[in-house]
Design an enzyme around this catalytic site. Structure first.
Site, PDB file in Angstrom:
ATOM      1  N   GLY A 231      -3.801   1.934 -13.322  1.00 43.78           N
ATOM      2  CA  GLY A 231      -3.744   3.320 -13.754  1.00 43.78           C
ATOM      3  C   GLY A 231      -4.076   4.276 -12.636  1.00 43.78           C
ATOM      4  N   GLU A 253      -6.541  -1.373 -10.083  1.00 45.20           N
ATOM      5  CA  GLU A 253      -5.411  -1.036  -9.210  1.00 45.20           C
ATOM      6  C   GLU A 253      -5.030   0.388  -9.551  1.00 45.20           C
ATOM      7  OE1 GLU A 253      -2.111   0.207  -8.319  1.00 45.20           O
ATOM      8  OE2 GLU A 253      -1.182  -1.338  -9.552  1.00 45.20           O
ATOM      9  N   CYS A 287       3.349   2.605  -8.162  1.00 41.91           N
ATOM     10  CA  CYS A 287       2.151   2.986  -7.416  1.00 41.91           C
ATOM     11  C   CYS A 287       2.307   2.812  -5.912  1.00 41.91           C
ATOM     12  CB  CYS A 287       0.955   2.193  -7.921  1.00 41.91           C
ATOM     13  SG  CYS A 287       1.207   0.413  -7.896  1.00 41.91           S
TER      14      CYS A 287
END
Length: 485
Positions: A231, A253, A287
């Site tokens: 997140g 993460e 990400c």
């Protein structure tokens, strides 16, 4: 499922399909058109406690199973899941908005994550070390944490489940899953496969909830021993604080702002192609995406022209069709990004492509944003300062490697970076001095299950994938054993 049909997807606790104890539900929207197509339970604290108690009850017996038996259960899930490709691919597209082709890729990744963990059952290792005395052994045993949480982001609603469930279960932990409120349906469908695989009740439980209440209750629950979150950095910081009373283990993460460094000796064609691939995959919602291009000023014009040419060819549209990019997941996400782009242009950035919603009737509803390129960006502009998680590529000119490295390392987000150069000394220096968890050298975005996915600084703690990811779900227990008569 018909377009206008709304289906309810319940939670899964101790082998039973349940709704919220209050009866409350919340709606799930299709990000391509904002139509309500599903509902899920909006769980209460009572539901959370039931799921946690169930996981605690199941954990000891699960731990007692040989690891290879736990691995066989995982392979049952893999085999059953593989037969439901069409269902899961459709669910992923409906709730997350990624293209059909990318949804197939996510499905395949999920099978890989689970299979890898199953295979790791035979490779969990301890250690034996010399003792200080005769007739003694010093051993390091590895044991599970107990009840773990799998808190998943919205960008990969199925793959993140596989990434967390696999290592948690094979090492003897049980897991309570909580999907993001924007993408909770795939998790419910996954638990249907868990049921079919006949896992013991409580080994995997699922709760859902709108907002942060359910996640906060899970994190603070006294039975929580390890939390795995994918997140934002802000969410990770909140969980870090929430886990303090339990002193729970953490695998976080978090957010990233990956620098994409292109030096003057790079293969510009390959760098431009990789920059586009690494920025616009999954509508920029990865990400480790290319979030900030740092281009040597001597090749900036050539590189930028090639990027813009490629970006203008990207096909945006219904993710069920043959397109390159679908919608973003949330309205708040694109509203924030539109403002960042507008503010950066007002500060002097040059808009070379995109910048708004695509034109046409099919884009009147939904969370759409054009593939966007901004040149003449400076470090103080919003698109350069903040993680966007969106299909916007800011391009910053630099004088060379030293300036690019300084800009990259000045950031608190430290998940990944890209480097395009042919100079071996520069590459070796970067590998030693880039303050990130992953470095892509002359390579576009990717991720191999045997690697390791982790962040440095504010991008996380712990990590996932590979042997190191498996290790994060195990505690070490030192055993001093004297067998002298």
């Amino acid at each position: 499922m018909a377009i206008n049909e709304t289906k309810h997807y319940p939670c899964y606790i101790h082998g039973e399909w349940v709704n919220a104890s209050s009866g409350a539900v919340f709606e799930v929207l299709n990000p391509a058109n904002e139509e309500v197509w599903a509902t899920v339970p909006d769980c209460t604290k009572e539901d959370v406690d039931r799921a946690m108690q169930s996981s605690q009850k199941a954990q000891k017996a699960w731990q007692e199973l040989p690891a290879i038996e736990r691995g066989r259960y995982l392979m049952r899930i893999v085999d059953l899941l593989a037969k439901k490709r069409d269902l899961f691919v459709k669910l992923i597209v409906l709730e997350q908005g990624k293209t059909l082709a990318q949804a197939h890729g996510e499905f395949d990744d999920t099978l890989t994550y689970l299979s890898y963990s199953a295979e790791a059952a035979r490779r969990i290792q301890g250690g034996v070390f010399p003792s200080e005395n005769p007739n003694e052994h010093l051993m390091i045993n590895k044991v599970p944490f107990g009840v773990t949480l799998g808190l998943c982001a919205y960008n990969y609603p199925l793959a993140l489940i596989g990434r967390k469930v696999g290592p948690a279960l094979v090492t003897g932990n049980t897991m309570v899953l909580k999907a993001h409120e924007a993408t909770p349906v795939t998790a419910s469908a996954f638990c249907k496969v868990v049921e079919e695989a006949k896992l013991p009740p409580g080994v995997i439980n699922l709760v859902s909830g709108a907002g942060i209440n359910v996640s906060a209750q899970l994190v603070a629950h006294p039975l929580t021993r390890l939390i795995s979150l994918t997140g934002s950095t802000r969410a990770g910081q909140a969980i870090y604080k929430g886990a303090a009373d339990n002193v729970a283990g953490l695998v976080l993460e978090l957010g990233g702002k990956a620098s994409f460094i292109v030096l003057k000796d790079a293969d510009i064609d390959k760098a431009a192609e990789a920059a586009v691939m690494s920025r616009y995959a999954n509508c920029g919602q990865v990400c480790i995406c290319n979030e900030l291009v740092l281009i040597d000023e001597s090749v900036a014009e050539e590189f930028t022209a090639k990027v813009v040419e490629k970006v203008k060819k990207l096909r945006v549209g219904n993710p069920m069709d043959d397109v390159d990019m679908g919608p973003s997941v949330t309205a708040s996400g694109i509203d924030r990004v539109f403002k960042m782009v507008q503010d950066s242009v007002a500060m002097g950035a040059k808009l070379l492509a995109g910048g708004g919603r695509p034109q046409g009737k099919e884009f009147e509803k939904g969370y759409w944003i054009e593939p966007t390129v901004l040149a003449d960006v400076t470090e103080n502009m919003p698109v350069a300062k903040e993680e966007m998680f969106a299909p916007v590529m800011p391009i910053v000119k630099v004088s060379g490697y030293e300036e690019a490295l300084q800009i990259a390392n000045n950031r608190e987000e430290a998940l990944s970076s890209y480097l395009y150069t042919k100079d071996i000394k520069t590459i070796m220096h970067a590998l030693n001095h880039m303050e990130v968890g992953t470095v892509f050298v002359n390579k576009p975005i990717c991720g191999y299950v045997q690697g390791y996915h982790s962040g440095h600084k504010r991008s996380g703690i712990g990590g996932e994938d590979g042997v190191h990811g498996i290790e994060n779900y195990l505690q070490k227990r030192a055993v001093y054993w004297n067998y002298d008569d």
